[in-house]
Design an enzyme around this catalytic site. Sequence first.
Site, PDB file in Angstrom:
ATOM      1  N   SER A 102      10.273  -0.954   1.930  1.00 39.40           N
ATOM      2  CA  SER A 102       9.546  -1.902   2.757  1.00 39.40           C
ATOM      3  C   SER A 102       8.777  -2.919   1.919  1.00 39.40           C
ATOM      4  CB  SER A 102       8.619  -1.122   3.702  1.00 39.40           C
ATOM      5  OG  SER A 102       8.040  -1.949   4.669  1.00 39.40           O
ATOM      6  N   ASP A 241       8.694  -8.851   5.512  1.00 39.82           N
ATOM      7  CA  ASP A 241       8.525  -7.968   4.357  1.00 39.82           C
ATOM      8  C   ASP A 241       9.891  -7.611   3.792  1.00 39.82           C
ATOM      9  OD1 ASP A 241       9.304  -6.320   6.452  1.00 39.82           O
ATOM     10  OD2 ASP A 241       8.107  -4.616   5.773  1.00 39.82           O
ATOM     11  N   ASP A 243      12.031  -5.216   4.010  1.00 42.42           N
ATOM     12  CA  ASP A 243      13.132  -4.770   4.866  1.00 42.42           C
ATOM     13  C   ASP A 243      13.123  -5.463   6.225  1.00 42.42           C
ATOM     14  OD1 ASP A 243      10.909  -3.390   5.831  1.00 42.42           O
ATOM     15  OD2 ASP A 243      12.058  -1.619   6.376  1.00 42.42           O
ATOM     16  N   ASP A 245      11.216  -5.582   8.842  1.00 38.92           N
ATOM     17  CA  ASP A 245      10.850  -4.963  10.115  1.00 38.92           C
ATOM     18  C   ASP A 245       9.430  -5.343  10.532  1.00 38.92           C
ATOM     19  OD1 ASP A 245       9.403  -3.437   8.306  1.00 38.92           O
ATOM     20  OD2 ASP A 245      10.024  -1.495   9.124  1.00 38.92           O
TER      21      ASP A 245
END
Length: 445
Positions: A102, A241, A243, A245
Site C-alpha cells: 500500500s 496510494d 495500490d 485503494d
Amino acid sequence: MARKFFGTDGIRGRTNSGVMTAATAMRVGQAAGTHFLRGDHRHRVVIGKDTRLSGYMMESALVAGFTSVGMDVIMTGPLPTPAIALLTREMRADLGVMISASHNPFEDNGIKLFGPDGFKLSDETEASLERLLEQEPQLVEPERIGRARRIEDARGRYIHAVKQSISADIRFDGLKVVVDCAHGAAYEVAPSAIWELGAEVIAIGVTPTGTNINDGVGSTSLDTVKARVVEEGADIGIALDGDADRLIVIDEKGETVDGDQIMALIATRMQHRGSLRGGGVVATVMSNLGLERYLESIGLTLERTKVGDRYVLERMREGGFNVGGEQSGHMILTDHATTGDGTVAALSVLSSMVRTGKPASELLHVFDRVPQLLKNVRYEGGAPLENAQVKQVIAEAESELADSGRLVIRPSGTEPLIRVMAEGDDAVQVEAVVDRICDAVRAAA
C-alpha cells in the site's frame, strides 16, 4: 490465537526478513490454495501486484505455492487492489491475491487476500490460514499440479469497469486534472480512465522504477501534487496510494481534502438522489467529529468501527450501507466495488463537479472540521499501553475531553507505533492532551 502472519490488512513487512520472504509467500500460496480447494471444478487464483521490485519475487513464490497444491494461477501484472477484487469475481476464481504494501516504502511488501466474492477474508478465515501455515503443505500428485498464465487485457477490463461507476451522460470535458499515481499500481489505468472521459490529464507519479513507489508522491506525500495543481492552474488534484485503494483530493487552491470530506460529499449527493442505503455512513474511530455532527444535521448517522477498511466493510455489509471509508482515504462504494477504490471515488467527485458546476474548494468543503491532532510514538518492544502511568494519563485525558471531544489511542497494525489521536472544540487543549500522552508512552517504551 495470537497472530504470527496476518495484521490489520493481510500480511505485511520488510521484504526478505520476518514474515515477508519468498519462503513465506510460497507457504501462503500453499495454505490459501488448500483452504479454497472446494468442489470438483478446476480451481484458480488471480494474482496482481503493485510496482515494487520485490513484487517479481513474491509473485513467483506465490505461483509456486498455489500450483503445488493444484490451483491454476492467472497473473495480471501491476493493477490496483480493487481491480484484483473485481477480476476475482469476474473470472469466477476461487481466490484473489494482491501483492502490495500500500502506502509503505518500496522496501516493504504485503499480501492481501480476497475470497471468491471479491471481499477481503474474515478474521475466522485468516485464523484458519494461520493454522495451515504452521502445518506441512498438502502437495498434489504431479499430474494435478496447477498451470500458470498471464493475461494481457486486465487493465482494459478494469478501466471499463470504473467508467461504468458514473452516469453515461457525464463527461469531464473542460476539467484539468492532476493525477498522482504514486509510481504505483494505477500508473496506467487511473490517468487513462479519467482521460477517456474527456478531462485534460496531467499525470505524475507514473514512471515506476521498482524502488520509487510512494517516494515523494502519492496520497501520503502531497507536496508534489499540491504544487503541480497550483502551477498548472488545474481544477483538482487526485492523489492515490501505492495500490490505489485510497484517495486524497487537492482542490484548485492546493488545499488537502481528506476522506471525511469526500465521504460527506458522496453521501450527501447520494441522499439527494435517493440512492444512499443504510441511513448513513460507516467510518472508523479516526474520522473527525465534525463529520459526525454534519451527518446528524441532515438526518444521517455515522457508525464507527475500529481502524481498517475491512472492518468498515464488514459493518457496511451487516447494516446494508453502501458508503463507507476512512479519513486516510479509503472510499468504499459497494454499488461499484467490494473494497476501497481510489479511482472510482475520484470519478464520483469529478462527476459531482460536473453536475454542480462548483469548484473543488467549495464542493468539497462540506463541513467544518473539529480540531484534531494525531501523533505517533515509536517503541522497540513491550506493551507501553499496559503501563500503569500511561493508563493514568489516558484516564485523566478522557475525563478532560468528556464533554467536548474524543480520544483514540491504539497500536498500529502494521508498524511498531502507538497512535495517539485527540479532537475537541479547543485546539490548545487537544494539543496539550496528545503531548501528555505521547510523553507518557515514550517514558514507558
